[in-house]
Design an enzyme around this catalytic site. Structure first.
Site, PDB file in Angstrom:
ATOM      1  N   CYS A   1       0.826  -1.196   0.000  1.00  0.00           N
ATOM      2  CA  CYS A   1       0.000   0.000   0.000  1.00  0.00           C
ATOM      3  C   CYS A   1       0.873   1.263   0.000  1.00  0.00           C
ATOM      4  O   CYS A   1       1.504   1.566  -0.998  1.00  0.00           O
ATOM      5  CB  CYS A   1      -0.973  -0.036   1.171  1.00  0.00           C
ATOM      6  SG  CYS A   1      -2.373   1.115   0.981  1.00  0.00           S
TER       7      CYS A   1
ATOM      8  N   HIS B   1      -3.592  -5.488   1.312  1.00  0.00           N
ATOM      9  CA  HIS B   1      -3.254  -5.796   2.694  1.00  0.00           C
ATOM     10  C   HIS B   1      -3.740  -7.207   3.043  1.00  0.00           C
ATOM     11  O   HIS B   1      -4.702  -7.708   2.467  1.00  0.00           O
ATOM     12  CB  HIS B   1      -3.956  -4.828   3.650  1.00  0.00           C
ATOM     13  CG  HIS B   1      -3.418  -3.441   3.657  1.00  0.00           C
ATOM     14  ND1 HIS B   1      -2.216  -3.112   4.242  1.00  0.00           N
ATOM     15  CD2 HIS B   1      -3.929  -2.284   3.166  1.00  0.00           C
ATOM     16  CE1 HIS B   1      -2.015  -1.813   4.114  1.00  0.00           C
ATOM     17  NE2 HIS B   1      -3.033  -1.281   3.466  1.00  0.00           N
TER      18      HIS B   1
END
Length: 516
Positions: free
Chosen positions: A348, A465
């Site tokens: 991310c 994630h």
């Protein structure tokens, strides 16, 4: 149906509220009861994507990771009502406000003390809805209920307890010292009506001979009328992801002996100030022979081998954490490891840092040059991507297996592996056209612009994630089977059942007149 409410308060942050709440969720669920967790307000950059209860919302909403895991422990489907207000710190004096799963720009801009009147009605409604649908609601407080500077604007501790007449446990960390003073001081600072809701004290993280506690438990009972109902021994490896903070700043050897692995591996996670979603690395602590380290200086990376990993985790302030990383000299240390063929993973915000540039035309995060380890550019968008994703690592000509030598790449084993996880990001990341024309390109490893690997195959960037929580990924990367979350939750429930005084946990959800 109107649920009985049990609330876990703490004398301080870090006393153990989150894991005790999780344990209670599983304990009551094992009794055949319908259980839901609740925390009115959570402040954490560890967040999960869950179903939204608002019909017009797209993609889902965010709640704190602790409530997500508590819902799983309760055998319930996580939803935004379980954590109606989430504060995500971006700077020391500023947090993004997420109400009922959605970012609220208006509340984010509002002064803190003026916010409570606006957020209390939806908080109370969320709690009332959960009470109407469940047999038991297990509620977690925040910080301490005796923070008298905040009591007039309280929306998370005793105001919640009074609203639902919760039966409250007060947990203290006895390992810090001063536990009896913390318990008595907290009780003494509460108004009389609120004191009456505290039904038991819990001594957490106890080490030593329990006989040495006497006569303090009786003295505390005489002073307050509230008994100590549990003394919980120190438990280092319960397996539940930590809600906040770096859970182990030292090198941690996972289950097993490193000597049994052909290539023992060190995994270093860069611990920048605003890192987020660090709980997703908890499963790495349980991988046999793997050493997990949290790193804040170049010296801690000096002895890494190419087989070792560096991970750049998510960030709530990517450009700020990137500037911090440079100020520490960690940018050069990461680049040096990559130049030697060492494995680097960015997730991310970490993915965004690995690229060539961060471009921000909306004032979301800030412009910044990237580390230049992937020829990618990130443009920040006003709309936030928040969604759960199921996908698969690619196996075609753009995939890891064809891009790199499987004998040297840490990531080659992922080719074709199914993976599930979640996205929480503002950025849109794409291949840098100028670098592609010059022959410096990346290869897609996940569909829909979710992941790329460099041409050499050692630098991997993902928007997804939760990869290390997927058993298929762990098996592919390490050949390891780690304990499931269900195993962890049952262990927590067994632990409190063993160490609480007999009958206390059941009495908390009995009629109000039942003695504890």
């Amino acid at each position: 149906m109107t649920a009985r409410c049990v609330m876990v308060l703490g004398t301080t942050s870090g006393a153990g509220k989150s894991w005790v709440t999780t344990a209670l969720c599983r304990y009551y669920a094992r009794q055949g009861l319908k259980v839901a967790p609740f925390k009115a307000q959570n402040m954490s950059n560890n967040a999960r994507v869950v179903a939204s209860k608002n019909a017009g919302d797209v993609g889902g909403g965010e709640i704190g990771s602790a409530q997500y895991f508590q819902a799983l422990a309760a055998r319930a489907v996580p939803d935004v009502r379980m954590n109606p207000l989430l504060l995500k710190p971006e700077r020391d004096t500023h947090s993004q406000v997420v109400l009922m799963g959605q970012v609220s720009e208006a509340l984010t801009a509002m002064p803190w003390r003026g916010r409570s009147a606006h957020v209390w009605p939806p908080i109370a409604q969320a709690l009332d809805d959960l009470r109407a649908e469940n047999d038991v609601v297990v509620i977690e407080g925040a910080g301490s209920p005796a923070e008298i500077n905040l009591s007039n604007s309280d929306i998370v501790n005793m105001r919640v307890a009074m609203h639902c007449k919760a039966q409250c446990l007060l947990v203290t960390d006895i390992d810090r010292g001063g536990a009896f003073a913390h318990l008595y001081g907290t009780w003494a600072l509460l108004p009389e009506a609120e004191r009456g809701l505290i039904k038991g004290y819990v001594l957490n993280k106890f080490r030593g001979d329990a006989a040495l506690l006497a006569p303090a438990p009786q003295m505390l009972l005489d002073l307050t009328g509230v008994p100590i109902v549990a003394t919980l021994p120190m438990w280092w490896q319960h397996g539940l992801p930590e809600e906040d903070g770096v859970f182990d700043m030292s090198s941690t050897l996972g289950g097993g002996d490193a000597s049994t692995l052909a290539k023992p591996r060190v995994v270093c996670v860069i611990a920048y100030p605003r890192m987020s979603n660090l709980d997703e690395f908890q499963p790495l602590k349980n991988v046999p022979g793997l050493h997990l380290k949290w790193v804040r200086s170049p010296a801690e990376l000096a002895s890494l081998k190419p087989n070792d990993w560096i991970i750049l985790p998510g960030s709530k302030n990517t450009s700020g954490d990137l500037a911090w990383l440079r100020s520490q000299g960690l940018d050069r240390a990461v680049a040096d490891h990559a130049a030697l063929g060492g494995a680097v993973l960015g997730i991310c915000g970490g993915l965004q840092m690995l690229g060539e540039a961060l471009i921000d035309t909306h004032g979301i995060d800030g412009n910044a040059p990237g580390l230049g380890l992937l020829p990618l550019v990130t443009v920040f968008a006003q709309d936030k991507t928040v969604q759960y994703t199921q996908t698969r690592f690619l196996t075609n000509t753009e995939a890891i297996a064809d891009a790199v030598d499987a004998d040297v790449s840490a990531w080659a084993a992922l080719a074709g592996t199914p993976v599930s996880g979640y996205e929480i990001h503002h950025g849109l990341t794409t291949q840098h056209s100028a670098f592609a024309k010059a022959g410096n390109f990346t290869r897609a490893v996940l569909p829909n612009d979710l992941g790329w690997v460099n041409a050499q195959g050692n630098v991997l960037g993902l928007y997804l994630h939760g990869m290390f929580e997927d058993p298929a990924v762990l098996q592919a990367l390490f050949g390891a089977n780690v304990p499931t979350l269900d195993f962890v939750f049952d262990g927590l429930a067994d632990y409190i059942e063993k160490h609480f005084e007999s009958g206390v946990l059941d009495a908390l959800i009995a009629s109000p007149s039942a003695p504890i």
